[in-house]
Design a protein around this motif. Structure first.
Motif, mmCIF file in Angstrom:
data_model
loop_
_atom_site.group_PDB
_atom_site.id
_atom_site.type_symbol
_atom_site.label_atom_id
_atom_site.label_comp_id
_atom_site.label_asym_id
_atom_site.label_seq_id
_atom_site.Cartn_x
_atom_site.Cartn_y
_atom_site.Cartn_z
ATOM 1 N N VAL A 326 0.858 -1.185 0.000
ATOM 2 C CA VAL A 326 0.000 0.000 0.000
ATOM 3 C C VAL A 326 0.891 1.230 0.000
ATOM 4 C CG1 VAL A 326 -1.711 1.312 1.296
ATOM 5 C CG2 VAL A 326 -1.886 -1.173 1.184
ATOM 6 N N ASP A 327 0.641 2.137 -0.903
ATOM 7 C CA ASP A 327 1.434 3.362 -0.987
ATOM 8 C C ASP A 327 0.582 4.536 -0.534
ATOM 9 O OD1 ASP A 327 2.988 5.626 -1.845
ATOM 10 O OD2 ASP A 327 3.992 4.337 -3.291
ATOM 11 N N GLY A 328 1.209 5.463 0.173
ATOM 12 C CA GLY A 328 0.497 6.645 0.642
ATOM 13 C C GLY A 328 0.300 7.697 -0.428
ATOM 14 N N ASN A 329 0.828 7.444 -1.636
ATOM 15 C CA ASN A 329 0.708 8.397 -2.729
ATOM 16 C C ASN A 329 -0.189 7.841 -3.832
ATOM 17 O OD1 ASN A 329 2.652 10.306 -1.659
ATOM 18 N ND2 ASN A 329 4.225 8.820 -2.221
ATOM 19 N N SER A 330 -0.900 8.739 -4.489
ATOM 20 C CA SER A 330 -1.644 8.349 -5.683
ATOM 21 C C SER A 330 -0.674 8.241 -6.849
ATOM 22 C CB SER A 330 -2.735 9.377 -5.997
ATOM 23 O OG SER A 330 -3.712 9.396 -4.977
ATOM 24 N N TRP A 331 -0.944 7.294 -7.750
ATOM 25 C CA TRP A 331 -0.099 7.106 -8.920
ATOM 26 C C TRP A 331 -0.831 7.591 -10.161
ATOM 27 C CZ3 TRP A 331 2.301 1.494 -8.474
ATOM 28 C CH2 TRP A 331 3.141 1.460 -7.360
ATOM 29 N N GLY A 332 -0.107 8.296 -10.997
ATOM 30 C CA GLY A 332 -0.734 8.814 -12.201
ATOM 31 C C GLY A 332 0.229 8.902 -13.355
ATOM 32 N N MET A 333 -0.057 9.794 -14.264
ATOM 33 C CA MET A 333 0.739 9.904 -15.488
ATOM 34 C C MET A 333 0.783 11.349 -15.954
ATOM 35 S SD MET A 333 -1.976 8.385 -18.255
ATOM 36 C CE MET A 333 -3.659 9.027 -18.348
ATOM 37 N N SER A 334 1.806 11.637 -16.742
ATOM 38 C CA SER A 334 1.921 12.925 -17.420
ATOM 39 C C SER A 334 1.761 12.689 -18.913
ATOM 40 C CB SER A 334 3.277 13.573 -17.138
ATOM 41 O OG SER A 334 3.479 14.699 -17.988
ATOM 42 N N PHE A 335 0.856 13.426 -19.534
ATOM 43 C CA PHE A 335 0.729 13.402 -20.991
ATOM 44 C C PHE A 335 0.836 14.835 -21.521
ATOM 45 C CE2 PHE A 335 -3.364 13.116 -18.880
ATOM 46 C CZ PHE A 335 -4.153 14.086 -19.461
ATOM 47 N N VAL A 336 1.705 15.604 -20.845
ATOM 48 C CA VAL A 336 1.943 16.994 -21.240
ATOM 49 C C VAL A 336 2.419 17.030 -22.695
ATOM 50 C CG1 VAL A 336 3.380 19.018 -20.824
ATOM 51 C CG2 VAL A 336 2.438 17.732 -18.886
ATOM 52 N N GLY A 337 1.794 17.890 -23.467
ATOM 53 C CA GLY A 337 2.099 17.968 -24.888
ATOM 54 C C GLY A 337 1.116 17.171 -25.737
ATOM 55 N N HIS A 338 0.368 16.271 -25.093
ATOM 56 C CA HIS A 338 -0.632 15.462 -25.812
ATOM 57 C C HIS A 338 -2.017 15.632 -25.197
ATOM 58 C CE1 HIS A 338 2.394 13.373 -28.215
ATOM 59 N NE2 HIS A 338 3.111 13.209 -27.113
ATOM 60 N N GLU A 339 -2.246 16.792 -24.582
ATOM 61 C CA GLU A 339 -3.521 17.021 -23.891
ATOM 62 C C GLU A 339 -4.727 16.873 -24.817
ATOM 63 O OE1 GLU A 339 -0.419 19.533 -21.706
ATOM 64 O OE2 GLU A 339 -0.892 18.956 -23.770
ATOM 65 N N ASN A 340 -4.536 17.147 -26.102
ATOM 66 C CA ASN A 340 -5.659 17.091 -27.042
ATOM 67 C C ASN A 340 -5.767 15.758 -27.769
ATOM 68 O OD1 ASN A 340 -6.469 19.777 -26.492
ATOM 69 N ND2 ASN A 340 -4.906 20.567 -27.888
ATOM 70 N N HIS A 341 -4.910 14.812 -27.410
ATOM 71 C CA HIS A 341 -4.976 13.504 -28.064
ATOM 72 C C HIS A 341 -6.283 12.810 -27.656
ATOM 73 C CE1 HIS A 341 -4.003 9.425 -29.315
ATOM 74 N NE2 HIS A 341 -2.950 9.898 -29.961
ATOM 75 N N PRO A 342 -6.943 12.133 -28.587
ATOM 76 C CA PRO A 342 -8.236 11.514 -28.279
ATOM 77 C C PRO A 342 -8.222 10.535 -27.112
ATOM 78 C CG PRO A 342 -7.918 11.601 -30.654
ATOM 79 C CD PRO A 342 -6.632 12.046 -30.037
ATOM 80 N N VAL A 343 -7.107 9.849 -26.850
ATOM 81 C CA VAL A 343 -7.127 8.848 -25.780
ATOM 82 C C VAL A 343 -7.214 9.474 -24.396
ATOM 83 C CG1 VAL A 343 -5.833 7.201 -27.174
ATOM 84 C CG2 VAL A 343 -4.616 8.621 -25.516
ATOM 85 N N PHE A 344 -6.931 10.775 -24.293
ATOM 86 C CA PHE A 344 -6.939 11.433 -22.988
ATOM 87 C C PHE A 344 -8.167 12.303 -22.751
ATOM 88 C CE2 PHE A 344 -2.309 11.062 -24.072
ATOM 89 C CZ PHE A 344 -2.045 10.001 -23.205
ATOM 90 N N GLN A 345 -9.081 12.342 -23.689
ATOM 91 C CA GLN A 345 -10.242 13.211 -23.539
ATOM 92 C C GLN A 345 -11.189 12.690 -22.454
ATOM 93 O OE1 GLN A 345 -10.113 16.236 -25.193
ATOM 94 N NE2 GLN A 345 -8.122 15.248 -25.524
ATOM 95 N N GLY A 346 -11.698 13.617 -21.643
ATOM 96 C CA GLY A 346 -12.671 13.272 -20.613
ATOM 97 C C GLY A 346 -12.076 12.740 -19.328
ATOM 98 N N LEU A 347 -10.733 12.664 -19.245
ATOM 99 C CA LEU A 347 -10.118 12.204 -18.007
ATOM 100 C C LEU A 347 -10.241 13.270 -16.922
ATOM 101 C CD1 LEU A 347 -6.767 10.536 -19.183
ATOM 102 C CD2 LEU A 347 -8.974 9.459 -18.780
ATOM 103 N N THR A 348 -10.333 12.832 -15.686
ATOM 104 C CA THR A 348 -10.281 13.749 -14.556
ATOM 105 C C THR A 348 -8.817 14.048 -14.272
ATOM 106 O OG1 THR A 348 -12.314 12.883 -13.590
ATOM 107 C CG2 THR A 348 -10.816 14.054 -12.106
ATOM 108 N N THR A 349 -8.420 15.290 -14.465
ATOM 109 C CA THR A 349 -7.026 15.690 -14.295
ATOM 110 C C THR A 349 -6.859 16.522 -13.029
ATOM 111 O OG1 THR A 349 -7.417 17.643 -15.674
ATOM 112 C CG2 THR A 349 -6.588 15.672 -16.779
#
Length: 465
Positions: A326-349
């Motif tokens: 169990v980690d005390g941190n949330s894990w996520g990702m950076s898609f900086v530069g691809h914010e408008n790519h279709p695979v990232f649309q509608g994500l909670t950022t």
């Protein structure tokens, strides 16, 4: 006999001495410098007059502030037990955006407290046809997916807002959600815009879930079961295919996307390397078929010739039950530069180009099969990886805005205009959170919606160009 008596009295003396020491210690604790009766509790805690909920057992203080509250510089109002002191500076304004920890001391006792402060969202709920949207107050977005074939041109959202807030368009108004819709939130004469995106799965898609089991009912890995259940619930055209059926000549021509989510082992199964299987999947791709490879299946890009030989993921690892952590941190990702790519649309950022996938406190196995760029493989950075693999790196770890450290999401072309393979390879892509090593069920992952949205977007993107 005398020696035996001496040994007996020696043992008795030791026992009496131990009793004396314990008694003396107890008296010392009761009457000496360590006063167990001294209270060290926080009696009340307020921010701008709003009382916090205090859990004296865990030391957690929760404060919920009205929408519009500024919690970056607040002087707390704290009442302590008589004689207690705190290391919290009550004369200075404190930033409560993140949890604030402090200690209360009374005599020789102390107690640690953690204050967690949240500001109410202006939108309590946003639903259409009974389906709830995800409201992100950081990115100011409202996102939801409705069933296939839903007519988006005249939908009536049911919206509940917090006290004093108005929203336009109003709840119950018929709205065309074919394109993004702007909602204006107003409180005390100040307004802010929220953007609503309502999507539906692409109609008529046939998506196949690929697995090592002979049938879908035969899947035993919980992560694979959870992912396949979501697929069949979301895409009416979903079907299951096994490696064995492909080996025996199954017809793949009517399938738009094949998704292989493999979570059972770090090494791919031998059947995946059977020439009849690899040739069939290579032909499927050559003829315009699309592949989504997730978790350990990311490694399959090498066997299928999607990347040059030896250029598949170079950093593969992970735990298996009952191991994990169990980690005390949330894990996520950076898609900086691809914010408008279709695979990232509608994500909670949580900020532009960054989204969490796995919540802090959830049990995790960290099943990872990514490309580690700086030191390994001779890639140096993202550009070097692109040049050597022919792919496009879309995302990395959350800290890596330049996308030069890891490749966690990538796409690969079948031709210069047709990107027909997507790989999702990071440990945060976790569909099922197992119980921890003590048998305690993991808390629910509040970011599972991002995993679902990312997967649905990837399937739609692959199938429709």
């Amino acid at each position: 006999m005398k020696k035996a008596l001496n040994k007996y009295w020696a043992k008795v003396s030791v026992v009496l001495a131990m009793i004396f020491v314990i008694t003396a210690c107890e008296n010392g604790f009761e009457n000496g410098g360590f006063d167990v009766s001294s209270p060290s509790n926080v009696l009340s805690f307020k921010l701008n007059g709003v009382s916090g909920n205090i859990d004296q057992v865990t030391g957690k203080i929760t404060v919920v502030m009205p929408y519009g509250s500024d919690i970056t510089a607040v002087k707390p109002e704290v009442v302590l037990e008589e004689g207690a002191t705190s290391n919290l500076d009550l004369n200075a304004a404190i930033n409560f955006t993140n949890p604030v920890k402090f200690r209360v001391v009374n005599g020789n006792l102390y107690k640690d407290y953690t204050v967690t402060t949240t500001v109410l969202s202006p939108i309590k709920s946003f639903t259409i046809n009974g389906v709830a949207a995800t409201v992100n107050d950081i990115s100011k977005t409202i996102s939801m997916t409705l069933p296939e074939n839903t007519d988006l041109t005249a939908l009536k959202p049911v919206i509940e807002v917090t006290s004093g807030v108005t929203i336009s368009p109003a709840s119950g108004t018929a709205i065309d959600f074919t394109n993004a819709v702007t909602f204006v939130i107003t409180l005390n004469g100040k307004s802010v815009n929220y953007t609503a995106n309502v999507g539906v799965p692409v109609a008529g898609l046939t998506v196949a879930f690929l697995g090592t089991a002979a049938t879908r009912a035969g899947i035993t890995n919980m992560d694979e079961i959870t992912a396949s259940n979501w697929l069949f619930d979301t895409f009416p055209g979903a079907k299951y295919i096994s490696f064995e059926s492909i080996q025996n000549g199954a017809d793949l021509s009517g399938i738009d996307v094949i998704w292989w989510h493999f979570d059972s082992a770090a090494n791919l199964p031998s059947v995946a390397y059977n020439p009849a299987v690899t040739n069939a999947l290579k032909n499927f791709r050559t003829n315009g078929g699309n592949l989504l490879l997730t978790s350990f299946a990311s490694q399959y890009v090498d066997a299928l010739g999607i990347v040059p030989s030896g250029k598949g993921p170079n950093n593969v690892f992970g735990d298996f039950p009952p191991n994990g952590f169990v980690d005390g941190n949330s894990w996520g990702m950076s898609f900086v530069g691809h914010e408008n790519h279709p695979v990232f649309q509608g994500l909670t950022t949580y900020e532009a180009g960054k989204a969490n996938l796995l919540q802090s406190g959830t049990f995790r196995l960290n099943h990872t099969a990514w490309w580690f760029l700086p030191e390994w493989g001779g890639y140096t950075n993202g550009e070097g990886w692109r040049n050597q693999t022919g792919g496009t790196n879309l995302a990395s770890e959350a800290w890596d805005n330049a996308l030069d450290g890891r490749v966690t999401i990538a796409e690969f072309p079948n031709s210069s205009t047709n990107k027909n393979v997507i790989v999702i390879s990071m440990g945060a892509y976790d569909w099922y959170n197992e119980t921890n090593s003590n048998g305690v069920p993991s808390q629910a992952n509040e970011f599972i919606g991002n995993i679902k949205q990312l997967t649905q977007n990837s399937i739609n993107y692959l199938a429709v160009k």
